[in-house]
Motif scaffolding. Sequence first.
Motif, PDB file in Angstrom:
ATOM      1  N   GLY A 122       6.772   8.198  -4.232  1.00 50.98           N
ATOM      2  CA  GLY A 122       7.555   9.192  -3.513  1.00 50.98           C
ATOM      3  C   GLY A 122       8.363   8.637  -2.358  1.00 50.98           C
ATOM      4  O   GLY A 122       8.783   7.474  -2.351  1.00 50.98           O
ATOM      5  N   ALA A 123       8.546   9.496  -1.367  1.00 53.65           N
ATOM      6  CA  ALA A 123       9.377   9.144  -0.211  1.00 53.65           C
ATOM      7  C   ALA A 123       8.790   7.981   0.581  1.00 53.65           C
ATOM      8  O   ALA A 123       9.538   7.151   1.107  1.00 53.65           O
ATOM      9  N   GLN A 124       7.462   7.912   0.647  1.00 54.92           N
ATOM     10  CA  GLN A 124       6.836   6.798   1.365  1.00 54.92           C
ATOM     11  C   GLN A 124       7.158   5.472   0.688  1.00 54.92           C
ATOM     12  O   GLN A 124       7.398   4.470   1.359  1.00 54.92           O
ATOM     13  N   ALA A 125       7.168   5.451  -0.625  1.00 54.45           N
ATOM     14  CA  ALA A 125       7.478   4.225  -1.360  1.00 54.45           C
ATOM     15  C   ALA A 125       8.916   3.797  -1.108  1.00 54.45           C
ATOM     16  O   ALA A 125       9.191   2.613  -0.894  1.00 54.45           O
ATOM     17  N   GLU A 126       9.827   4.760  -1.113  1.00 53.99           N
ATOM     18  CA  GLU A 126      11.232   4.428  -0.855  1.00 53.99           C
ATOM     19  C   GLU A 126      11.424   3.886   0.558  1.00 53.99           C
ATOM     20  O   GLU A 126      12.139   2.902   0.757  1.00 53.99           O
ATOM     21  N   ALA A 127      10.775   4.517   1.514  1.00 54.01           N
ATOM     22  CA  ALA A 127      10.879   4.046   2.902  1.00 54.01           C
ATOM     23  C   ALA A 127      10.289   2.645   3.030  1.00 54.01           C
ATOM     24  O   ALA A 127      10.850   1.782   3.717  1.00 54.01           O
ATOM     25  N   ALA A 128       9.180   2.401   2.349  1.00 52.34           N
ATOM     26  CA  ALA A 128       8.555   1.076   2.386  1.00 52.34           C
ATOM     27  C   ALA A 128       9.465   0.033   1.749  1.00 52.34           C
ATOM     28  O   ALA A 128       9.567  -1.095   2.232  1.00 52.34           O
TER      29      ALA A 128
ATOM     30  N   THR B  89      15.712   9.095  -3.780  1.00 52.38           N
ATOM     31  CA  THR B  89      15.693  10.558  -3.628  1.00 52.38           C
ATOM     32  C   THR B  89      15.872  10.981  -2.176  1.00 52.38           C
ATOM     33  O   THR B  89      16.401  12.053  -1.909  1.00 52.38           O
ATOM     34  N   SER B  90      15.465  10.156  -1.253  1.00 55.37           N
ATOM     35  CA  SER B  90      15.592  10.459   0.177  1.00 55.37           C
ATOM     36  C   SER B  90      17.021  10.185   0.644  1.00 55.37           C
ATOM     37  O   SER B  90      17.506   9.060   0.543  1.00 55.37           O
ATOM     38  N   PRO B  91      17.697  11.209   1.182  1.00 53.60           N
ATOM     39  CA  PRO B  91      19.067  10.997   1.658  1.00 53.60           C
ATOM     40  C   PRO B  91      19.168   9.926   2.742  1.00 53.60           C
ATOM     41  O   PRO B  91      20.116   9.141   2.747  1.00 53.60           O
TER      42      PRO B  91
ATOM     43  N   GLU C 149       0.827  -1.209   0.000  1.00 55.82           N
ATOM     44  CA  GLU C 149       0.000   0.000   0.000  1.00 55.82           C
ATOM     45  C   GLU C 149       0.863   1.262   0.000  1.00 55.82           C
ATOM     46  O   GLU C 149       0.608   2.207  -0.750  1.00 55.82           O
ATOM     47  N   LEU C 150       1.884   1.274   0.832  1.00 54.69           N
ATOM     48  CA  LEU C 150       2.775   2.438   0.890  1.00 54.69           C
ATOM     49  C   LEU C 150       3.559   2.617  -0.408  1.00 54.69           C
ATOM     50  O   LEU C 150       3.753   3.744  -0.873  1.00 54.69           O
TER      51      LEU C 150
END
Length: 87
Positions: free
Chosen positions: A21-27, A55-57, A15-16
């Motif tokens: 975006g950043a949520q996808a990378e974190a997931a 993209t997220s450092p 789902e994430l």
Amino acid sequence: MREHDYRAAEAALNELEARGGAQAEAAQLVRAQLLLSRGRDREAQVLLRALTSATSPSVRQKSTELLASVTKSDSSQRSFEPPTGSN
């Protein structure tokens, strides 16, 4: 972790990731950690390699660190394996 918990975690990560975006990378980073915890190192490495250009450092840094530790672990285990054809 019970199998049901893994399925629930996978569903939440899916789902994430769909949000982008950043949520996808974190997931994806969490998914790689989950794969590592289940001994699925090769799959985790593929995901971590992709995340080294996130993209997220913080995701880039953590994925690079995890990838280095997994790669180091793989090479240290290989040093103890008998040479091919030695059995």
